[in-house]
Write a protein that holds these residues in place. Structure first.
Motif, PDB file in Angstrom:
ATOM      1  N   ASN A  56      14.886  14.910  16.992  1.00 31.69           N
ATOM      2  CA  ASN A  56      14.645  14.484  15.437  1.00 31.69           C
ATOM      3  C   ASN A  56      13.469  15.592  15.139  1.00 31.69           C
ATOM      4  O   ASN A  56      12.486  15.712  15.637  1.00 31.69           O
TER       5      ASN A  56
ATOM      6  N   VAL B  46      18.307  15.498  12.148  1.00 36.64           N
ATOM      7  CA  VAL B  46      18.640  15.773  13.687  1.00 36.64           C
ATOM      8  C   VAL B  46      19.148  17.030  13.679  1.00 36.64           C
ATOM      9  O   VAL B  46      19.788  17.778  13.171  1.00 36.64           O
TER      10      VAL B  46
ATOM     11  N   GLY C 190       9.107  12.341  12.421  1.00 34.62           N
ATOM     12  CA  GLY C 190      10.280  11.557  12.484  1.00 34.62           C
ATOM     13  C   GLY C 190      10.220  10.649  13.662  1.00 34.62           C
ATOM     14  O   GLY C 190       9.147  10.546  14.286  1.00 34.62           O
ATOM     15  N   GLU C 191      11.317   9.937  13.870  1.00 39.76           N
ATOM     16  CA  GLU C 191      11.273   8.771  14.726  1.00 39.76           C
ATOM     17  C   GLU C 191      11.357   9.518  16.407  1.00 39.76           C
ATOM     18  O   GLU C 191      11.472  10.491  16.488  1.00 39.76           O
TER      19      GLU C 191
END
Lengths: 186, 704
Positions: free
Chosen positions: B570, B575, B626-627
């Motif tokens: 990520n 992605v 991001g995650e």
């Protein structure tokens, strides 16, 4: 001669592209951004397991950016083998325009750079697409786009140093073999 | 208006036509080059000549089939020349080989006419004429000296006139460019079964073409009681020495003569006037008379393997489908995990797991098989290079030994297609700029002949191709100087580079364009193009060089372009897929202490300061974190190590590489894209490109 155009709006302005060049109209979907791209290059999306580049037409024409709405659509067009999605605010209708109603280039078009334009169609307002708009005028103007110019990048300044290449698209072809538009969802 | 050529070929057949023709042209060319190398010793060159001859023969048939008479005619002449060479009555002089190579090039031009349908204007008759002159001169000499011990000394009184039908047939052959030979021979007096010998000779002659007439007739030969001389008129596309050689192989032949047989022209002409309307109007006429003479049997069917030719596009389509299957399977595994998480282990989820793993096994095998089907030996590409080297060496007046190694190494045909140009570039450079002139070499005490070595080998899941020369090498000092002159970097920066880094500057864009650079460094014609192309394939190119001893260019390439093992990460809201081949290790950032060195973030990893490159900054996504758990993916390119800082690790995934739209150009640090199991698009990180771009940015003090 009558021609058919797919009509869409950007910042309340109406635009038309020849129906033969429009492959599909799809809803906005998850976009992967491409680094170093010019800002009007929205990114790439998955269309039937193929990667489709998407241009943000608002940015391409210099309109202020706007977050997507329920009506935001991608117009999938193919010009000379180059397939590209164009993000537009709303697709309104398919319109038949007579050649007699198309004027080459108007003296003043404030919103869009004139070389993107092939002509202006003056059409009578009809009930279905007048919603939300003033009924005052009898005729309205539709800007007919020169897709080749829209898809090309003469303006190196906009490219932020990225080697942004476009396939060479021949002169926008009025005589392009009309393809049947099978899944037009307006 | 230009003429448009018409050929007897459908558009969809052109691809196959080109494949076939190219194959035969290459066979002819490599035969010639081997012949030149062997110095024309017939014994050594027999096999190459036989291959070349066969190729020419088949090509002639192809050219005739598509209705390209000039191509067929030229190929016919080339075929005859190969035959004369094979039979040893024509010597492979340098001039002849040059001319034959030129003829092969001419055939290439004629081949292209089939595609363009435009006359190329190339002079075919002159070339044919030259070769024919050569042939007839050689034939005169050869006929005058051949086999005197077997010379015919009987009388020629058995000659009888040809019948009308025989004349017609003979004429048809002559019109097709075949020769007529009048042959006399007799068995040795007292030989065992002399008539059987004559029959044997007659059969042997039939192998070369068609017997127009013979006396006595074959059927009569065995009924004769006493030995008689045999008289034969043979129509064949071979020359007298070949006919003689054929007869010399038969034992107990007393003597023979092979003379050109001239048709009585007036007689033939009269006959053809009569014959033509006849053959058109009378259906009862024997087929033999009207039909074109039978083509000699082709030998291409020999040794054919149990293979099927398959269109490359179909193979690609198959690969794409398998790719989608792989993606689908990944998606299925995700669903399986979700179901198990939601409902726990149960009969249904277990059944799904089993099914999924069975399916996975089959998909893996299928992928492996299709992949194998796409693999071709690199010899396909390498076989083109001896000619290239020869031509470049000739132009540059250099003597070169060209060594090819590992040509059986297999790789994806798509890769083979794309590395052709870079290799041509490197090989040309090696001869033209890398090797010194013969005088210089001799003065330096080196072997007068330079060596260029091209090799291919598998190394850790990659294919490594090296181009090595034993020439002058690359002087890092010159490269530094040239790079500064070209404004690529400052004098200070240049001085800081070690020899290896300095040499690597030759791959920089703009380095190559200056001619004086080429002179001083002996390198640099478009090497940036080589690097770009190799990079586009997900490979890398490096150079090692020692002054005075030569240079080695090393191309490291993936085995296949279709499927890639990657780590998904990520970065902000996006992605990215990082190829596993470039990854050394992945670390969680929390476990490491980040230090600042000269304002840049580094971690101390395996005893070295590892510069960190935050991908989100590099790619300018201003998304916020991001995650996931922040991590560092340590990647390598050559000796360089860089830690890519990402927002989270998603996991390993096998991805199918999708081509970017032609609309999207070359994006720094990105080699392509893929569609993930959940339908999203992810971009694939180009590790060498990313490191290169990051290092450049670091020099300018921007990132890292």
């Amino acid at each position: 001669m009558d021609r058919q155009f797919v009509i869409f709006t950007l910042a309340d302005e109406s635009f038309g592209v020849a129906i033969a060049l429009v492959e599909r109209i799809i809803e906005l979907r998850s976009v992967a951004r491409v680094p170093f791209a010019p800002d009007f290059f929205h990114g790439v999306v998955n269309l039937d397991d193929r990667v489709l580049p998407v241009l943000d037409l608002r940015k391409r024409f210099g309109f202020p950016a706007q977050p997507p709405t329920r009506e935001t659509r991608l117009l999938v067009v193919a010009v000379a083998g180059v397939r590209v999605g164009m993000r537009v605010d709303r697709v309104t209708q398919v319109l038949t325009v007579s050649d007699a109603d198309i004027e080459p280039l108007p003296p003043i078009v404030a919103t869009v750079h004139s070389h993107f334009i092939t002509g202006i169609a003056k059409v009578a307002r009809t009930a279905p697409e007048s919603e939300g708009m003033a009924q005052a005028e009898e005729r309205r103007l539709i800007i007919l786009l020169n897709l080749r110019k829209v898809l090309s990048t003469d303006e190196k300044a906009a490219l932020q140093g990225w080697d942004y290449t476009l396939a060479d698209v021949p002169e926008w072809a009025e005589d392009a073999a009309p393809e049947m538009l099978t899944d037009l969802k307006v | 208006m230009r003429d448009i050529l018409k050929f007897d070929i459908e558009d969809n057949e052109i691809e196959i036509f080109l494949q076939d023709v190219n194959e035969h042209l290459e066979a002819m060319e490599s035969g010639l080059l081997r012949l030149e190398q062997d110095g024309g010793e017939p014994a050594e060159s027999q096999e190459s000549l036989q291959t070349a001859f066969r190729a020419a023969h088949t090509l002639k048939a192809i050219a005739a089939a598509v209705g390209h008479p000039r191509m067929a005619e030229l190929t016919h002449t080339i075929e005859n020349t190969f035959e004369a060479l094979r039979e040893g009555w024509l010597r492979p002089t340098a001039a002849l080989i040059d001319e034959l190579l030129a003829a092969v090039d001419t055939l290439r031009v004629l081949r292209d006419e089939v595609v363009t349908r435009e006359p190329s204007g190339i002079d075919v008759p002159a070339l044919i004429h030259w070769l024919q002159e050569m042939l007839s001169e050689a034939m005169d000499v050869s006929t005058a000296t051949a086999g005197p011990q077997l010379a015919w000394n009987g009388d020629l009184s058995s000659v009888i006139a040809l019948s009308e039908e025989q004349l017609l047939r003979a004429q048809a052959y002559v019109e097709q460019g075949w020769h007529l030979w009048e042959i006399h021979l007799a068995a040795k007096p007292g030989a065992f079964a002399p008539l059987a010998r004559l029959l044997q000779a007659s059969m042997a002659l039939m192998e070369l073409g068609e017997i127009i007439v013979q006396n006595p007739a074959q059927a009569d030969l065995l009924n004769k009681e006493e030995t008689v001389p045999l008289w034969v008129i043979l129509a064949t596309d071979t020359y007298a020495p070949t006919v003689e050689a054929q007869l010399r192989d038969i034992t107990d032949i007393d003597g023979f003569s092979v003379q050109p047989y001239t048709l009585n022209v007036s007689e033939a002409a009269v006959l053809s006037e009569v014959a033509e309307p006849v053959s058109l109007t009378e259906p009862g006429l024997p087929e033999e008379l009207t039909a074109a003479p039978p083509a000699p049997p082709t030998i291409t069917g020999l040794g054919r393997e149990k293979t099927v030719r398959i269109d490359v596009e179909r193979l690609d389509a198959l690969m794409n489908l398998v790719g989608e299957l792989v993606t689908g399977r990944t998606r299925l595994a995700q669903v399986e995990t979700m179901l198990r998480n939601q409902y726990g282990k149960g009969t249904m989820t277990t059944a799904l797991s089993e099914l999924n793993s069975d399916l996975g096994r089959v998909v893996d095998q299928l992928q492996e098989e299709v992949m194998q089907a796409r693999m071709v030996p690199i010899a396909q590409l390498f076989s083109k290079f001896p000619r290239l080297i020869r031509d470049v060496a000739r132009t540059a007046h250099k003597e070169v030994d060209f060594v090819i190694e590992g040509e059986a190494t297999e790789l994806d045909r798509a890769v083979i297609e794309l590395i052709g140009d870079p290799l041509v570039h490197l090989l040309r450079n090696a001869v033209d700029h890398g090797l010194e002139s013969t005088q210089v070499r001799t003065a330096m005490g080196k072997a007068a002949r330079g060596t260029v070595r091209l090799s291919a080998a598998h190394e850790e899941g990659n294919v490594v191709i090296t181009v090595q020369d034993d020439g002058r090498g690359i002087d890092p000092a010159h490269v530094r100087q040239a790079a500064v002159q070209r404004g690529l970097l400052s004098e200070d920066a240049a001085a800081k580079l070690d020899a290896h880094e300095a040499t690597a500057l030759i791959f920089e864009p703009n380095f190559s364009t200056a001619d004086h650079v080429t002179e001083v460094s002996g390198r640099g014609v478009g090497l940036d193009v080589v690097r770009t192309n190799v990079k586009r394939l997900g490979g890398a190119v490096t150079v090692d060089s020692t002054i005075g001893q030569g240079s080695t260019f090393r191309l490291s390439l993936p085995l296949t372009l279709a499927i890639l093992q990657t780590m998904l990460v990520n970065v902000g809201a996006e992605v990215y897929a990082i190829p596993l081949t470039g990854i050394i290790e992945s670390l969680y950032l929390a476990d490491w202490k980040v230090s600042r060195v000269r304002g840049k973030s580094v971690i101390y990893w395996r005893g070295q300061a590892l510069p960190l490159l935050p991908l989100q900054d590099f790619f300018a996504h201003e998304d916020g974190a991001g995650e996931g758990k922040p991590a560092v993916v340590v990647v390598a390119w050559g000796k360089q190590r860089v830690g890519l800082r990402v927002d989270g690790l998603i996991g390993k995934e096998e991805i199918v590489i999708k081509s970017m739209s032609p609309l999207v150009g070359n994006v720094p640090g990105i080699s392509g894209c893929t569609i993930l199991g959940d339908g999203r698009v992810a971009l694939i990180v180009d590790v060498p490109g990313l490191i290169g771009a990051a290092l450049q940015a670091r020099r300018q003090g921007e990132v890292l």
